[in-house]
Design a protein around this motif. Structure first.
Motif, PDB file in Angstrom:
ATOM      1  N   LEU A 261      25.390  36.690 -20.353  1.00 33.53           N
ATOM      2  CA  LEU A 261      26.418  35.963 -21.097  1.00 33.53           C
ATOM      3  C   LEU A 261      26.374  36.489 -22.528  1.00 33.53           C
ATOM      4  CD1 LEU A 261      27.136  32.178 -20.806  1.00 33.53           C
ATOM      5  CD2 LEU A 261      27.238  33.308 -23.003  1.00 33.53           C
ATOM      6  N   ARG A 262      27.422  37.202 -22.930  1.00 27.64           N
ATOM      7  CA  ARG A 262      27.444  37.889 -24.227  1.00 27.64           C
ATOM      8  C   ARG A 262      28.421  37.210 -25.177  1.00 27.64           C
ATOM      9  NH1 ARG A 262      25.437  43.279 -24.201  1.00 27.64           N
ATOM     10  NH2 ARG A 262      24.535  43.839 -22.183  1.00 27.64           N
ATOM     11  N   MET A 263      27.976  37.033 -26.428  1.00 25.16           N
ATOM     12  CA  MET A 263      28.789  36.422 -27.482  1.00 25.16           C
ATOM     13  C   MET A 263      28.750  37.327 -28.706  1.00 25.16           C
ATOM     14  SD  MET A 263      26.987  32.767 -26.900  1.00 25.16           S
ATOM     15  CE  MET A 263      25.486  33.697 -26.593  1.00 25.16           C
ATOM     16  N   ALA A 264      29.907  37.564 -29.283  1.00 29.93           N
ATOM     17  CA  ALA A 264      29.980  38.476 -30.430  1.00 29.93           C
ATOM     18  C   ALA A 264      31.066  38.006 -31.387  1.00 29.93           C
ATOM     19  CB  ALA A 264      30.261  39.901 -29.965  1.00 29.93           C
ATOM     20  N   SER A 265      31.000  38.526 -32.591  1.00 28.28           N
ATOM     21  CA  SER A 265      32.026  38.260 -33.600  1.00 28.28           C
ATOM     22  C   SER A 265      33.176  39.241 -33.410  1.00 28.28           C
ATOM     23  CB  SER A 265      31.444  38.397 -35.002  1.00 28.28           C
ATOM     24  OG  SER A 265      32.460  38.288 -35.976  1.00 28.28           O
ATOM     25  N   TYR A 266      34.400  38.732 -33.533  1.00 31.27           N
ATOM     26  CA  TYR A 266      35.550  39.586 -33.283  1.00 31.27           C
ATOM     27  C   TYR A 266      36.007  40.316 -34.539  1.00 31.27           C
ATOM     28  CZ  TYR A 266      39.962  41.189 -31.380  1.00 31.27           C
ATOM     29  OH  TYR A 266      40.992  41.966 -30.947  1.00 31.27           O
ATOM     30  N   GLY A 267      36.023  39.644 -35.682  1.00 35.81           N
ATOM     31  CA  GLY A 267      36.573  40.260 -36.882  1.00 35.81           C
ATOM     32  C   GLY A 267      35.607  40.430 -38.036  1.00 35.81           C
ATOM     33  N   TRP A 268      34.597  39.545 -38.128  1.00 34.42           N
ATOM     34  CA  TRP A 268      33.646  39.629 -39.225  1.00 34.42           C
ATOM     35  C   TRP A 268      32.516  40.581 -38.863  1.00 34.42           C
ATOM     36  CZ3 TRP A 268      35.197  37.332 -43.588  1.00 34.42           C
ATOM     37  CH2 TRP A 268      36.073  36.254 -43.502  1.00 34.42           C
ATOM     38  N   THR A 269      32.226  41.518 -39.723  1.00 36.38           N
ATOM     39  CA  THR A 269      31.118  42.443 -39.510  1.00 36.38           C
ATOM     40  C   THR A 269      29.803  41.783 -39.913  1.00 36.38           C
ATOM     41  OG1 THR A 269      31.350  43.436 -41.693  1.00 36.38           O
ATOM     42  CG2 THR A 269      32.620  44.416 -39.887  1.00 36.38           C
ATOM     43  N   THR A 270      28.710  42.490 -39.685  1.00 34.98           N
ATOM     44  CA  THR A 270      27.396  41.943 -40.028  1.00 34.98           C
ATOM     45  C   THR A 270      27.207  41.767 -41.532  1.00 34.98           C
ATOM     46  OG1 THR A 270      26.522  44.202 -39.933  1.00 34.98           O
ATOM     47  CG2 THR A 270      26.272  42.842 -37.957  1.00 34.98           C
ATOM     48  N   ASN A 271      28.044  42.394 -42.352  1.00 33.51           N
ATOM     49  CA  ASN A 271      27.983  42.175 -43.797  1.00 33.51           C
ATOM     50  C   ASN A 271      28.503  40.799 -44.188  1.00 33.51           C
ATOM     51  OD1 ASN A 271      26.969  44.773 -44.199  1.00 33.51           O
ATOM     52  ND2 ASN A 271      29.037  45.646 -44.281  1.00 33.51           N
ATOM     53  N   ASP A 272      29.319  40.202 -43.323  1.00 31.73           N
ATOM     54  CA  ASP A 272      29.922  38.904 -43.615  1.00 31.73           C
ATOM     55  C   ASP A 272      29.405  37.777 -42.729  1.00 31.73           C
ATOM     56  OD1 ASP A 272      31.587  40.108 -45.535  1.00 31.73           O
ATOM     57  OD2 ASP A 272      32.987  40.741 -43.968  1.00 31.73           O
ATOM     58  N   LEU A 273      29.101  38.086 -41.455  1.00 34.66           N
ATOM     59  CA  LEU A 273      28.739  37.036 -40.498  1.00 34.66           C
ATOM     60  C   LEU A 273      27.646  37.568 -39.565  1.00 34.66           C
ATOM     61  CD1 LEU A 273      29.356  34.219 -39.302  1.00 34.66           C
ATOM     62  CD2 LEU A 273      31.037  35.330 -37.818  1.00 34.66           C
ATOM     63  N   VAL A 274      26.594  36.774 -39.396  1.00 34.18           N
ATOM     64  CA  VAL A 274      25.470  37.135 -38.531  1.00 34.18           C
ATOM     65  C   VAL A 274      25.173  35.951 -37.623  1.00 34.18           C
ATOM     66  CG1 VAL A 274      23.027  37.754 -38.413  1.00 34.18           C
ATOM     67  CG2 VAL A 274      24.485  38.730 -40.201  1.00 34.18           C
ATOM     68  N   PHE A 275      25.126  36.210 -36.308  1.00 33.54           N
ATOM     69  CA  PHE A 275      24.761  35.187 -35.331  1.00 33.54           C
ATOM     70  C   PHE A 275      23.264  35.272 -35.059  1.00 33.54           C
ATOM     71  CE2 PHE A 275      29.292  35.786 -34.172  1.00 33.54           C
ATOM     72  CZ  PHE A 275      29.700  34.481 -34.387  1.00 33.54           C
ATOM     73  N   LEU A 276      22.625  34.106 -35.048  1.00 31.64           N
ATOM     74  CA  LEU A 276      21.183  34.013 -34.809  1.00 31.64           C
ATOM     75  C   LEU A 276      20.936  32.946 -33.753  1.00 31.64           C
ATOM     76  CD1 LEU A 276      19.921  33.979 -38.506  1.00 31.64           C
ATOM     77  CD2 LEU A 276      19.965  35.958 -36.978  1.00 31.64           C
ATOM     78  N   TRP A 277      19.932  33.197 -32.915  1.00 35.57           N
ATOM     79  CA  TRP A 277      19.526  32.174 -31.963  1.00 35.57           C
ATOM     80  C   TRP A 277      18.781  31.065 -32.699  1.00 35.57           C
ATOM     81  CZ3 TRP A 277      21.736  31.732 -27.578  1.00 35.57           C
ATOM     82  CH2 TRP A 277      22.119  32.838 -26.826  1.00 35.57           C
TER      83      TRP A 277
END
Length: 540
Positions: A261-277
């Protein structure tokens, strides 16, 4: 004095919205004091009447040595002289009125405070949901961290043919937006709850391996947003998803599958948005999770950031390890196939002359096995490699087909043996007739010598074509042959008749032993190979 102090205390604690309720309490307190003042003794009534008469005397009579000075205050309204018990009940009544009024005002103000807080932080022109929150500790040059966790409610199906699975989960995201900070009124406001996701900024998360998905709106939309006093935002929603799951079916049905099950950001790059568990327990699974043909052994969380031409995007994934339940396939596939193979061996025990019975048995088992194989392949996708179930069904089909071919060989050997036996009989009859004819010729020659009284000497050596000479020579050769070593196979085969018509019977007897032994050897190799490979995959 008690009345005045209580009223002044109430007025200091109340807000402008509670003036009407405090006035009611003050009026009720005044009525209660008047009622208590009326309940006085006759002696007190007399003293009060005397005091009133003294107050109405002329000025010269009213002058006493203790008259007040001109600058002192004078009380024109007399205070009733009440007992100590009456004062106690008055104070208790005033305290109860004050506490009830304060509790009612606090409840009303608490709800109104929530509305005021929402208007303050989300009012028009005060909050823009299009702007992402600042980074760590309010810095603008840092990415916004969003912690993710989920609760797996159910896994409805795992489709081998379409290579997909369906899951229902509660998905949660949490981040900090300092623009949403508010006063918690000394801990009385724990959080504010919203049901409209568009009122605040939301991360642009999507499920990269999703095929289908929908929200739940019965009875109300299953979504909420909680805003905490420190600006932390919690977003929770219940969704159902159908996700792609590429499978490797080489060990089917002794396989294990990993569905992600994969979740990712569509428009924000890692410079703007970071997902963390989320730290601690990011993925939770409902207890007593039952699947029809699989068992969820374990799950692993990991990161899967992806780089494209437009930048690097943050990504999270959950790997669900499913083990296929083998008992279903053992009952539905393996045992029926073994039974069909064993039934095909029954023809080895039937008489070789029972042609209809042996043919119908062989053809029926062959068609049944072919139908079983086609039904198994219908529930699986067409793949380019050989599966474990293909090996099993192919070998079982080969054994059933071999049993049918064995009967064809027996029938051919029986017919050829009978023809040779008939030809042997004809030859023996011909030789017997020749011997009889030769004996008659010899007898006639003896009779001729007797009639002529002369004796004719017959040659001792016979001609090569003479049948009697050939038979004597064969007997001599048999007695002169050297003894040979005993052979086990020949010894076992010598138990059967050596006539040509018994060759077909020997084929049946050999098949009764050979087919079960070869099938048992195949089972040993098959199960040891695939079970060992399954253990290797499990350790990996």
């Amino acid at each position: 004095m008690c009345q005045c102090e209580c009223v002044s205390h109430i007025s200091r604690r109340k807000t402008s919205s509670s003036s009407s309720s405090s006035g009611k309490a003050r009026s009720q307190a005044g009525k209660f004091v008047n009622q208590v003042g009326r309940a006085e003794t006759p002696k007190e009534q007399r003293s009060s009447s005397d005091a009133s008469r003294r107050s109405h005397r002329p000025p010269q009579e009213a002058a006493t040595p203790h008259a007040p000075s001109p600058g002192s205050r004078t009380h024109h309204t007399p205070i009733p002289n009440m007992g100590s018990g009456h004062y106690f009940w008055a104070i208790l009544y005033f305290a109860s009125l004050c506490s009830a009024s304060l509790a009612n005002n606090a409840k009303i103000n608490f709800r109104e405070k929530e509305k005021k807080v929402l208007d303050q932080i989300l009012g028009a022109g005060k909050y823009d949901a299009r702007i992402r929150p600042s980074g760590i500790n309010g810095t603008d040059n840092k990415a916004t961290n969003v912690s993710v966790n989920m609760f797996l409610r159910s896994i409805s199906k795992i489709d081998d043919y379409k290579m997909e699975y369906s899951v229902q989960l509660t998905f949660r995201e949490q981040w900090t937006d300092e623009r949403l900070k508010f006063d918690d009124i000394q801990g009385r406001l724990k959080y504010l709850t919203l049901t409209e996701a568009n009122r605040v900024w939301m991360p642009d998360l999507f499920f990269s391996n999703e095929k289908e998905g929908h929200f739940h709106n019965i009875i109300m939309p299953n979504v909420y947003i909680r805003i905490f006093p420190n600006g932390s935002v919690l977003y929770s929603i219940r969704i159902s998803l159908t996700l792609a799951c590429p499978m490797n079916l080489k060990l089917y049905p002794l396989d294990r599958q990993i569905c992600s099950l994969r979740m990712a950001s569509y428009g924000w790059t890692t410079n703007d948005l970071v997902f963390l568990w989320k730290e601690g327990d990011p993925v939770q699974v409902v207890k007593n999770l039952h699947l029809p043909r699989f068992t969820l052994e374990k799950f692993l969380t990991d990161y899967c950031n992806s780089k494209t031409n437009t930048g690097e995007y943050s990504c999270l994934k959950v790997d669900l390890l499913f083990k296929r339940e083998f008992s279903y396939y053992l009952i539905q596939i393996y045992i029926p196939c073994c039974m069909l193979v064993i039934v095909s061996w029954v023809s080895f025990w039937l008489d070789q002359g029972a042609v209809p019975a042996r043919v119908s048995l062989g053809v029926t088992t062959l068609l049944t096995m072919a139908t079983q194989t086609s039904g198994i392949n219908a529930s699986l996708p067409p793949v380019s490699y050989t599966k474990a179930i293909d090996v099993w069904t192919g070998v079982c089909l080969t054994f059933v087909f071999g049993a049918l071919l064995e009967f064809a060989l027996v029938n051919y050997a029986s017919r050829s043996g009978s023809n040779k036996a008939n030809m042997h009989k004809e030859n023996m009859k011909k030789k017997r007739r020749d011997l009889e004819q030769a004996s008659l010729d010899a007898a006639s020659d003896l009779l001729d010598t007797d009639s002529n009284a002369t004796f004719a000497m017959k040659p001792l050596v016979r001609h090569p074509g003479d049948p009697l000479a050939l038979e004597k020579r064969l007997q001599c050769e048999v007695h002169m042959q050297a003894p040979k070593r005993p052979n086990c196979c020949k010894t076992w085969l010598s138990k059967f008749p050596t006539r040509q018509c018994s060759r077909s019977k020997r084929i049946d007897v050999i098949s009764r032993i050979t087919f079960p032994l070869v099938f048992a050897l195949f089972n040993l190799v098959y199960w040891s190979t695939y079970l060992f490979r399954e253990e290797e995959d499990e350790t990996f």
